[in-house]
Design a protein around this motif. Structure first.
Motif, PDB file in Angstrom:
ATOM      1  N   ASP A   1      11.558  27.481  40.849  1.00 37.00           N
ATOM      2  CA  ASP A   1      10.390  27.929  41.601  1.00 37.00           C
ATOM      3  C   ASP A   1      10.443  29.421  41.929  1.00 37.00           C
ATOM      4  OD1 ASP A   1       9.257  25.349  41.710  1.00 37.00           O
ATOM      5  OD2 ASP A   1      10.593  24.819  43.357  1.00 37.00           O
ATOM      6  N   THR A   2      11.648  30.006  41.880  1.00 38.29           N
ATOM      7  CA  THR A   2      11.787  31.428  42.183  1.00 38.29           C
ATOM      8  C   THR A   2      11.915  32.279  40.921  1.00 38.29           C
ATOM      9  OG1 THR A   2      14.221  31.329  42.312  1.00 38.29           O
ATOM     10  CG2 THR A   2      12.983  30.821  44.319  1.00 38.29           C
ATOM     11  N   ALA A   3      11.661  31.684  39.760  1.00 36.97           N
ATOM     12  CA  ALA A   3      11.934  32.341  38.476  1.00 36.97           C
ATOM     13  C   ALA A   3      11.228  33.679  38.326  1.00 36.97           C
ATOM     14  CB  ALA A   3      11.547  31.424  37.323  1.00 36.97           C
ATOM     15  N   THR A   4      10.013  33.779  38.827  1.00 37.67           N
ATOM     16  CA  THR A   4       9.229  34.996  38.611  1.00 37.67           C
ATOM     17  C   THR A   4       9.313  35.967  39.781  1.00 37.67           C
ATOM     18  OG1 THR A   4       7.230  33.919  39.481  1.00 37.67           O
ATOM     19  CG2 THR A   4       7.619  33.765  37.107  1.00 37.67           C
ATOM     20  N   ALA A   5      10.238  35.723  40.703  1.00 34.79           N
ATOM     21  CA  ALA A   5      10.359  36.609  41.869  1.00 34.79           C
ATOM     22  C   ALA A   5      10.946  37.959  41.490  1.00 34.79           C
ATOM     23  CB  ALA A   5      11.212  35.941  42.948  1.00 34.79           C
ATOM     24  N   SER A   6      11.831  37.972  40.490  1.00 35.62           N
ATOM     25  CA  SER A   6      12.447  39.224  40.053  1.00 35.62           C
ATOM     26  C   SER A   6      13.159  38.972  38.732  1.00 35.62           C
ATOM     27  CB  SER A   6      13.451  39.733  41.091  1.00 35.62           C
ATOM     28  OG  SER A   6      14.586  38.874  41.158  1.00 35.62           O
ATOM     29  N   GLY A   7      13.615  40.056  38.108  1.00 36.00           N
ATOM     30  CA  GLY A   7      14.365  39.898  36.871  1.00 36.00           C
ATOM     31  C   GLY A   7      15.646  39.119  37.084  1.00 36.00           C
ATOM     32  N   ALA A   8      16.307  39.316  38.232  1.00 39.27           N
ATOM     33  CA  ALA A   8      17.541  38.587  38.530  1.00 39.27           C
ATOM     34  C   ALA A   8      17.270  37.097  38.683  1.00 39.27           C
ATOM     35  CB  ALA A   8      18.173  39.150  39.802  1.00 39.27           C
ATOM     36  N   ASN A   9      16.184  36.748  39.360  1.00 41.73           N
ATOM     37  CA  ASN A   9      15.826  35.338  39.493  1.00 41.73           C
ATOM     38  C   ASN A   9      15.522  34.710  38.139  1.00 41.73           C
ATOM     39  OD1 ASN A   9      14.942  36.213  42.530  1.00 41.73           O
ATOM     40  ND2 ASN A   9      15.396  34.023  42.377  1.00 41.73           N
TER      41      ASN A   9
ATOM     42  N   ALA B   1      28.094  34.642  23.550  1.00 48.52           N
ATOM     43  CA  ALA B   1      26.868  33.848  23.683  1.00 48.52           C
ATOM     44  C   ALA B   1      26.504  33.670  25.147  1.00 48.52           C
ATOM     45  CB  ALA B   1      27.055  32.492  23.009  1.00 48.52           C
ATOM     46  N   MET B   2      27.520  33.445  25.997  1.00 49.75           N
ATOM     47  CA  MET B   2      27.272  33.277  27.433  1.00 49.75           C
ATOM     48  C   MET B   2      26.714  34.557  28.050  1.00 49.75           C
ATOM     49  SD  MET B   2      28.296  30.195  28.025  1.00 49.75           S
ATOM     50  CE  MET B   2      29.109  29.018  26.955  1.00 49.75           C
ATOM     51  N   VAL B   3      27.132  35.699  27.533  1.00 50.71           N
ATOM     52  CA  VAL B   3      26.696  36.981  28.079  1.00 50.71           C
ATOM     53  C   VAL B   3      25.336  37.390  27.513  1.00 50.71           C
ATOM     54  CG1 VAL B   3      27.230  39.447  28.192  1.00 50.71           C
ATOM     55  CG2 VAL B   3      29.047  37.764  28.517  1.00 50.71           C
ATOM     56  N   LEU B   4      25.108  37.074  26.242  1.00 54.11           N
ATOM     57  CA  LEU B   4      23.866  37.491  25.586  1.00 54.11           C
ATOM     58  C   LEU B   4      22.635  36.938  26.288  1.00 54.11           C
ATOM     59  CD1 LEU B   4      22.336  38.793  23.206  1.00 54.11           C
ATOM     60  CD2 LEU B   4      22.699  36.654  21.928  1.00 54.11           C
ATOM     61  N   LEU B   5      22.651  35.654  26.600  1.00 52.46           N
ATOM     62  CA  LEU B   5      21.474  35.032  27.206  1.00 52.46           C
ATOM     63  C   LEU B   5      21.077  35.697  28.526  1.00 52.46           C
ATOM     64  CD1 LEU B   5      19.316  32.823  27.296  1.00 52.46           C
ATOM     65  CD2 LEU B   5      21.012  31.328  28.368  1.00 52.46           C
ATOM     66  N   PRO B   6      21.975  35.815  29.518  1.00 49.25           N
ATOM     67  CA  PRO B   6      21.545  36.454  30.769  1.00 49.25           C
ATOM     68  C   PRO B   6      21.223  37.941  30.628  1.00 49.25           C
ATOM     69  CG  PRO B   6      23.909  35.998  30.807  1.00 49.25           C
ATOM     70  CD  PRO B   6      23.353  35.293  29.607  1.00 49.25           C
ATOM     71  N   LEU B   7      21.867  38.625  29.693  1.00 52.76           N
ATOM     72  CA  LEU B   7      21.537  40.036  29.494  1.00 52.76           C
ATOM     73  C   LEU B   7      20.103  40.197  29.002  1.00 52.76           C
ATOM     74  CD1 LEU B   7      24.673  41.782  27.928  1.00 52.76           C
ATOM     75  CD2 LEU B   7      23.649  42.163  30.178  1.00 52.76           C
ATOM     76  N   VAL B   8      19.751  39.413  27.990  1.00 49.97           N
ATOM     77  CA  VAL B   8      18.376  39.469  27.483  1.00 49.97           C
ATOM     78  C   VAL B   8      17.397  39.016  28.560  1.00 49.97           C
ATOM     79  CG1 VAL B   8      16.772  38.546  25.763  1.00 49.97           C
ATOM     80  CG2 VAL B   8      19.106  39.146  25.091  1.00 49.97           C
ATOM     81  N   ALA B   9      17.765  37.960  29.290  1.00 48.06           N
ATOM     82  CA  ALA B   9      16.893  37.443  30.342  1.00 48.06           C
ATOM     83  C   ALA B   9      16.709  38.472  31.452  1.00 48.06           C
ATOM     84  CB  ALA B   9      17.473  36.157  30.907  1.00 48.06           C
ATOM     85  N   LEU B  10      17.791  39.172  31.804  1.00 45.18           N
ATOM     86  CA  LEU B  10      17.696  40.170  32.868  1.00 45.18           C
ATOM     87  C   LEU B  10      16.807  41.334  32.441  1.00 45.18           C
ATOM     88  CD1 LEU B  10      18.815  40.721  35.711  1.00 45.18           C
ATOM     89  CD2 LEU B  10      20.683  41.980  34.640  1.00 45.18           C
ATOM     90  N   ALA B  11      16.960  41.770  31.192  1.00 47.60           N
ATOM     91  CA  ALA B  11      16.139  42.874  30.692  1.00 47.60           C
ATOM     92  C   ALA B  11      14.677  42.450  30.569  1.00 47.60           C
ATOM     93  CB  ALA B  11      16.673  43.356  29.348  1.00 47.60           C
ATOM     94  N   ALA B  12      14.453  41.281  29.956  1.00 49.92           N
ATOM     95  CA  ALA B  12      13.076  40.813  29.769  1.00 49.92           C
ATOM     96  C   ALA B  12      12.431  40.467  31.104  1.00 49.92           C
ATOM     97  CB  ALA B  12      13.072  39.599  28.840  1.00 49.92           C
ATOM     98  N   GLY B  13      13.207  39.836  31.987  1.00 54.98           N
ATOM     99  CA  GLY B  13      12.664  39.471  33.296  1.00 54.98           C
ATOM    100  C   GLY B  13      12.328  40.685  34.140  1.00 54.98           C
ATOM    101  N   THR B  14      13.157  41.710  34.066  1.00 51.69           N
ATOM    102  CA  THR B  14      12.876  42.937  34.809  1.00 51.69           C
ATOM    103  C   THR B  14      11.622  43.617  34.284  1.00 51.69           C
ATOM    104  OG1 THR B  14      15.239  43.252  35.292  1.00 51.69           O
ATOM    105  CG2 THR B  14      13.811  45.181  35.464  1.00 51.69           C
ATOM    106  N   ALA B  15      11.467  43.604  32.956  1.00 45.20           N
ATOM    107  CA  ALA B  15      10.252  44.194  32.371  1.00 45.20           C
ATOM    108  C   ALA B  15       9.004  43.412  32.773  1.00 45.20           C
ATOM    109  CB  ALA B  15      10.398  44.225  30.851  1.00 45.20           C
ATOM    110  N   ALA B  16       9.150  42.088  32.886  1.00 46.19           N
ATOM    111  CA  ALA B  16       7.980  41.249  33.182  1.00 46.19           C
ATOM    112  C   ALA B  16       7.707  41.130  34.681  1.00 46.19           C
ATOM    113  CB  ALA B  16       8.180  39.858  32.582  1.00 46.19           C
TER     114      ALA B  16
END
Length: 285
Positions: free
Chosen positions: A68-76, A139-154
């Motif tokens: 439910d907090t997914a879109t609150a920030s890139g970290a979320n 693989a464990m690092v790639l997913l959150p890195l991409v998610a953090l970058a994409a989430g911060t942009a979005a």
């Protein structure tokens, strides 16, 4: 071995099959590139899903969850990607990198040529295990890195909103997410051990990978059987989401420590079985 050393001056077992050679071999394989593409695509797919379906509505009955907090920030958003993928998606690359590494060589009939190089069996297995662990960690690092970058942009960069209320300062979020990734990696070592052990038992890569994934799923099913009571505490699956305790104003360590101890114990036993089996195995392929 003494005969080999006498007949081949300068031979050093530890210099055979360097890690960089094995890493390059594995990196160039199609399954590695496909797996990286899948992990990198997941955050983009979730962003598209939120764009189409709308932002989360705050949960049912007023209960706020991590999703439910997914879109609150890139970290979320990065934390949400880890939450939705830790139970299964991140299991697949771990099982793939460990289950395919030895069995594929046997399937290609190249294993005996590696050993005839000559690469000592223990050295061969250590090299493959080290590279498999490295690729799994990547693989464990790639997913959150991409998610953090994409989430911060979005959704922008900001504090990590906690499902329990409150938030973490933006400066603390990276260290907390790093702790989460580290625990997820440790919790996946059981799957790694299963896949690696099975890889030394069979010449069929899919059998080793599928067997490890299947046994991991069985563990998840058993953990859902509440009638087992305290017996579930010895199941690695019981602790796989203990990392949620890291997303508190003050991290709770008890569950993560227990979960890491259980996973590492199982993994060490399985890795030892793999080395024992491979040292006694007749290599005919």
């Amino acid at each position: 071995m003494s005969t080999l050393v006498d007949s081949a001056p300068g031979y050093r077992a530890r210099h055979t099959l360097p890690l960089r050679v094995e890493a390059v071999r594995q990196l160039k394989r199609r399954r590695t590139l496909v797996m990286a593409g899948v992990l990198a695509a997941l955050p983009l797919i979730l962003i598209a899903a939120f764009a189409i379906g709308g932002t989360p509505d705050g949960g049912e009955n007023g209960r706020i969850t991590l999703i439910d907090t997914a879109t609150a920030s890139g970290a979320n958003f990065a934390a949400t990607c880890l939450f939705v993928s830790a139970g299964f998606l991140l299991v697949v690359p771990v099982a793939l990198f460990h289950g395919d590494t030895v069995a594929s060589e046997a399937n290609w009939s190249s294993l005996r040529y590696l050993l005839a190089a000559p690469v000592p069996r223990t050295r061969l297995l250590w090299s493959k295990l080290a590279v498999a662990l490295g690729f799994s960690a990547a693989a464990m690092v790639l997913l959150p890195l991409v998610a953090l970058a994409a989430g911060t942009a979005a959704y922008g960069w900001g504090p990590l909103k906690l499902p329990t209320g409150g938030s973490l300062a933006a400066g603390d979020t990276v260290s907390r997410l790093a702790l989460v990734v580290a625990f997820i990696f440790l919790s996946q070592l059981v799957t790694a051990g299963l896949a690696f052990w099975l890889s030394t038992k069979t010449d069929a890569p899919l059998g080793a990978v599928g067997g490890a994934v299947g046994l991991t799923i069985i563990g998840n099913v058993l953990d859902a059987v509440t009638a087992l009571g305290s017996w579930r505490d010895v199941l690695p699956a019981h602790w796989q989401f203990a990392w949620i305790d890291a997303l508190q104003p003050q991290p709770e360590w008890n569950g993560m420590v227990k979960g890491a101890a259980v996973s590492v114990t199982y993994a060490l036993v399985l890795f030892a079985l793999a080395f024992r089996n491979f040292s006694r195995k007749d290599i005919v392929s």
